[in-house]
Design a protein around this motif. Sequence first.
Motif, PDB file in Angstrom:
ATOM      1  N   LYS A 453       0.807  -1.211   0.000  1.00  0.00           N
ATOM      2  CA  LYS A 453       0.000   0.000   0.000  1.00  0.00           C
ATOM      3  C   LYS A 453       0.849   1.274   0.000  1.00  0.00           C
ATOM      4  O   LYS A 453       0.364   2.344  -0.365  1.00  0.00           O
ATOM      5  CB  LYS A 453      -0.947   0.006   1.212  1.00  0.00           C
ATOM      6  N   ASP A 454       2.133   1.138   0.406  1.00  0.00           N
ATOM      7  CA  ASP A 454       2.968   2.332   0.500  1.00  0.00           C
ATOM      8  C   ASP A 454       4.117   2.393  -0.505  1.00  0.00           C
ATOM      9  O   ASP A 454       4.592   3.482  -0.850  1.00  0.00           O
ATOM     10  CB  ASP A 454       3.576   2.429   1.910  1.00  0.00           C
ATOM     11  N   LYS A 455       4.589   1.267  -1.019  1.00  0.00           N
ATOM     12  CA  LYS A 455       5.844   1.242  -1.793  1.00  0.00           C
ATOM     13  C   LYS A 455       5.711   0.377  -3.041  1.00  0.00           C
ATOM     14  O   LYS A 455       5.058  -0.665  -3.012  1.00  0.00           O
ATOM     15  CB  LYS A 455       6.972   0.707  -0.894  1.00  0.00           C
ATOM     16  N   GLU A 475       2.235   8.216 -17.187  1.00  0.00           N
ATOM     17  CA  GLU A 475       0.821   8.169 -16.845  1.00  0.00           C
ATOM     18  C   GLU A 475       0.000   7.427 -17.902  1.00  0.00           C
ATOM     19  O   GLU A 475      -1.053   6.878 -17.592  1.00  0.00           O
ATOM     20  CB  GLU A 475       0.267   9.593 -16.687  1.00  0.00           C
ATOM     21  N   PRO A 496       7.674   5.493  -3.667  1.00  0.00           N
ATOM     22  CA  PRO A 496       6.340   5.408  -3.047  1.00  0.00           C
ATOM     23  C   PRO A 496       5.315   4.985  -4.096  1.00  0.00           C
ATOM     24  O   PRO A 496       5.444   5.299  -5.285  1.00  0.00           O
ATOM     25  CB  PRO A 496       6.095   6.828  -2.543  1.00  0.00           C
ATOM     26  N   ARG A 497       4.327   4.291  -3.654  1.00  0.00           N
ATOM     27  CA  ARG A 497       3.312   3.804  -4.580  1.00  0.00           C
ATOM     28  C   ARG A 497       2.464   4.962  -5.079  1.00  0.00           C
ATOM     29  O   ARG A 497       2.137   5.881  -4.327  1.00  0.00           O
ATOM     30  CB  ARG A 497       2.412   2.786  -3.889  1.00  0.00           C
ATOM     31  N   TYR A 498       2.166   4.922  -6.373  1.00  0.00           N
ATOM     32  CA  TYR A 498       1.419   6.002  -6.995  1.00  0.00           C
ATOM     33  C   TYR A 498      -0.072   5.866  -6.677  1.00  0.00           C
ATOM     34  O   TYR A 498      -0.615   4.749  -6.630  1.00  0.00           O
ATOM     35  CB  TYR A 498       1.643   6.014  -8.511  1.00  0.00           C
ATOM     36  N   PRO A 499      -0.755   6.992  -6.488  1.00  0.00           N
ATOM     37  CA  PRO A 499      -2.194   6.948  -6.162  1.00  0.00           C
ATOM     38  C   PRO A 499      -3.071   6.685  -7.388  1.00  0.00           C
ATOM     39  O   PRO A 499      -4.278   6.519  -7.242  1.00  0.00           O
ATOM     40  CB  PRO A 499      -2.455   8.344  -5.592  1.00  0.00           C
ATOM     41  N   SER A 500      -2.439   6.675  -8.577  1.00  0.00           N
ATOM     42  CA  SER A 500      -3.198   6.416  -9.803  1.00  0.00           C
ATOM     43  C   SER A 500      -2.434   5.403 -10.642  1.00  0.00           C
ATOM     44  O   SER A 500      -1.255   5.144 -10.401  1.00  0.00           O
ATOM     45  CB  SER A 500      -3.385   7.720 -10.586  1.00  0.00           C
ATOM     46  N   PRO A 526      -3.236   1.519  -8.423  1.00  0.00           N
ATOM     47  CA  PRO A 526      -3.118   1.902  -7.001  1.00  0.00           C
ATOM     48  C   PRO A 526      -3.710   0.816  -6.091  1.00  0.00           C
ATOM     49  O   PRO A 526      -4.479  -0.034  -6.531  1.00  0.00           O
ATOM     50  CB  PRO A 526      -3.923   3.200  -6.929  1.00  0.00           C
ATOM     51  N   GLU A 527      -3.349   0.852  -4.802  1.00  0.00           N
ATOM     52  CA  GLU A 527      -3.848  -0.090  -3.811  1.00  0.00           C
ATOM     53  C   GLU A 527      -5.365   0.066  -3.688  1.00  0.00           C
ATOM     54  O   GLU A 527      -5.870   1.170  -3.457  1.00  0.00           O
ATOM     55  CB  GLU A 527      -3.193   0.199  -2.450  1.00  0.00           C
ATOM     56  N   GLU A 529      -9.160   0.189  -2.164  1.00  0.00           N
ATOM     57  CA  GLU A 529      -9.694   0.496  -0.834  1.00  0.00           C
ATOM     58  C   GLU A 529     -10.374  -0.746  -0.254  1.00  0.00           C
ATOM     59  O   GLU A 529     -10.903  -1.580  -0.988  1.00  0.00           O
ATOM     60  CB  GLU A 529     -10.731   1.620  -0.942  1.00  0.00           C
TER      61      GLU A 529
END
Length: 546
Positions: A453-455, A475, A496-500, A526-527, A529
């Motif tokens: 979730k973070d990396k 992208e 860090p893991r990208y949010p998209s 992304p991770e 939810e």
Amino acid sequence: MRGNASSSRRLPILALILCAGLQQVFAAEAGEEWLYSFQPGDNLWDLTDRFLIDQSYWNKLVRLNHVKRPRQMPPGTQVRIPLQWLKVEPASVRVVDVRGEVLLVRPGEAGHSLDAQAQLKHGDLLKIGNDASVLLEFADGTRQLLGSNTEVELLRINRFSDTGIGDTTIRVLRGKTENRVPTKGTRFEIRTPSANTAVRGTRFRVKVPEAEQSRSQVEVVAGTVNVTGDAGKLVLAAGFGTVVDKGAAPAPAVRLLPAPSLVAPANTMRRLPLELRWARVPGAKAYRVLVSHPGENSVPVMDVRLTHHRFSTSSLPDGEYRVRVRAIDAAGLDGEESEVGFLLDARPLPPVAVMPPAGGTVRTTAVNFEWSTPPRVSGYHFQLSSDRQFKALAADEKNLGKTRLKLPSLQPGTWYWRVASTFGGEQGPWGAVQEFMLKPEPEAPEVGFVADKDKLQLYWQPGRPGQHYRLQIAEDEGFQTILVDEVLSESRWSSPRYPSPVHFRVRVIDDDGYAGAWSPAQTVFPEPEPWYLFGIPAIAIILLAL
């Protein structure tokens, strides 16, 4: 008394005749002579009949040589014979060799081109054109080489009966001559606008410069030459030269410059341009190079004047040659010469390599070779080797009809190749050896990733030492909007893991900067939810409704 008176009148007449005869003998003793050695069966009477003007010279010959017993002269006895007593008859001059345009002008006739083996005679005029020359041979064996832009007139072409000695006078109006007079006793004279040179058995050169036709230059290679100017004389010995200006005496003799020290070429020259070098000669202002075929019967095919100590040409056809080099001093005198011989065998000319480029790197195991097409070529001989000496041949293709060749599978490493031309069953020299490195294109790496979730972590198989890696993250799938573009030395990367969603690819960069193919693009989402987060809004709405 009458008889005594008659006798007394005859005595003065006999005395006059005797004195005249003695004067001829004394004059002969002071003049030019031919020395004849008696052969078995010879006698003075036959000798007089064969060589002298008439039989009246028999007594003169006896007196001159103090012969006491004319009938008892053993073989080997030497007899002095003045040249002026010998029979004189017209002779001819043979053209041994001719190159270029040489014009023959005879009195009362129009000029025409000179042919080899032609016979020349008294009164003929020769005009040698630019880049032309002619070699003449006289009845006594004397040879004369006439260089380019030379003009000469044959003033006197005689020989003394069948003695083997000649009587020749040449007028040099301009240009340069090289003369070899092998017969001792031969009378050979060259006249120029400013000097006369007379020799009897020697080798010498006479030049009348095109730009200074009132000046003569004389150089003696062997023997001695009598040089006469308008105001004096000079006896010139071998190894010396002089300059004579019109109206003046010959300048003091100067030592000719020494022969240049040649860097000996190979016995067989296989490449063009042909190059010949020599050490600088102190005092030299220029150098003369004469190129001819071996032997004494050919004129120079090249006669060039250079200001540097190197000769180079690509115009000579294949064959045997001898090259003579002389240094030229400030007065324009040619020095002593060096000579070297060799065989030129440079044809058919080798092709010029086109591809692979020399010293280049080839990235495919299937290698394409290409070369140029020289003139007069019917085929090619191709060789490929893993060593420069071509001892370990990987390919040896003969009788190729095209200038291209493809070898499908070669191992990585350093390779050497060369090509020779063939024509009429003869192979020419090899072309220059070409070297190239075969390094297959780096393969696209297989890239994996680990994400939480973070990396985000990317990794792939390490390459060879010295290789680097280029990473791109974008992208979009077309990699138009680049987020990361880095060159890495290690086969891993993290962030860090990208949010998209993002797309990534990697390529290997070789140690010489060559970049391989990109790895297939991959996507990292992304991770997600947790599922219960999606139910919270619905539960909240239900509770509010109650």
